[in-house]
Scaffold this motif. Structure first.
Motif, short mmCIF file in Angstrom:
data_model
loop_
_atom_site.label_atom_id
_atom_site.label_comp_id
_atom_site.label_asym_id
_atom_site.label_seq_id
_atom_site.Cartn_x
_atom_site.Cartn_y
_atom_site.Cartn_z
N GLN A 44 0.83 -1.20 0.00
CA GLN A 44 0.00 0.00 0.00
C GLN A 44 0.87 1.26 0.00
N ARG A 45 1.93 1.26 0.78
CA ARG A 45 2.84 2.41 0.80
C ARG A 45 3.48 2.62 -0.56
N ARG A 46 3.86 1.53 -1.20
CA ARG A 46 4.51 1.63 -2.51
C ARG A 46 3.55 2.20 -3.54
N THR A 48 0.92 4.24 -2.96
CA THR A 48 0.50 5.61 -2.67
C THR A 48 1.66 6.59 -2.65
N ASP A 49 2.89 6.12 -2.70
CA ASP A 49 4.04 7.00 -2.66
C ASP A 49 4.27 7.61 -4.04
N ASP A 50 4.21 8.94 -4.12
CA ASP A 50 4.38 9.63 -5.40
C ASP A 50 5.84 9.77 -5.79
N ARG A 51 6.71 9.75 -4.83
CA ARG A 51 8.12 9.93 -5.11
C ARG A 51 8.72 8.66 -5.68
N THR A 52 9.76 8.84 -6.47
CA THR A 52 10.48 7.67 -6.97
C THR A 52 11.49 7.23 -5.94
N GLY A 53 12.10 6.11 -6.17
CA GLY A 53 13.08 5.61 -5.23
C GLY A 53 14.35 6.42 -5.19
N THR A 54 14.59 7.25 -6.22
CA THR A 54 15.83 8.02 -6.26
C THR A 54 15.67 9.42 -5.68
N THR A 55 14.46 9.84 -5.38
CA THR A 55 14.24 11.17 -4.83
C THR A 55 14.65 11.18 -3.37
#
Length: 69
Positions: A44-46, A48-55
């Motif tokens: 669910q977190r993945r 809903t998270d708008d940021r990418t993994g590199t931000t």
């Protein structure tokens, strides 16, 4: 010197076997439930998270200046 297995031994053995099986079942079910909940929360977190993994975590914070005017 041999020992004989009395009916009392078998009774106690049966009781302890059933108790240990019940405890194993309950602990296994509780751990399975915990793992499933953690996996669902992570998924669910993945989603809903708008940021990418590199931000970086601080990229969306407002900038602070060292000198205030």
């Amino acid at each position: 010197m041999g020992t004989s297995l009395t009916p009392d031994f078998w009774k106690l053995f049966g009781v302890l076997l059933v108790i240990s099986m019940a405890v194993t079942f309950v602990v296994s079910a509780a751990l399975d439930t915990l793992v499933v909940r953690l996996q669902q929360r992570r998924r669910q977190r993945r989603l809903t998270d708008d940021r990418t993994g590199t931000t970086p975590y601080w990229a969306d914070r407002p900038r602070r200046t060292l000198v205030h005017h």
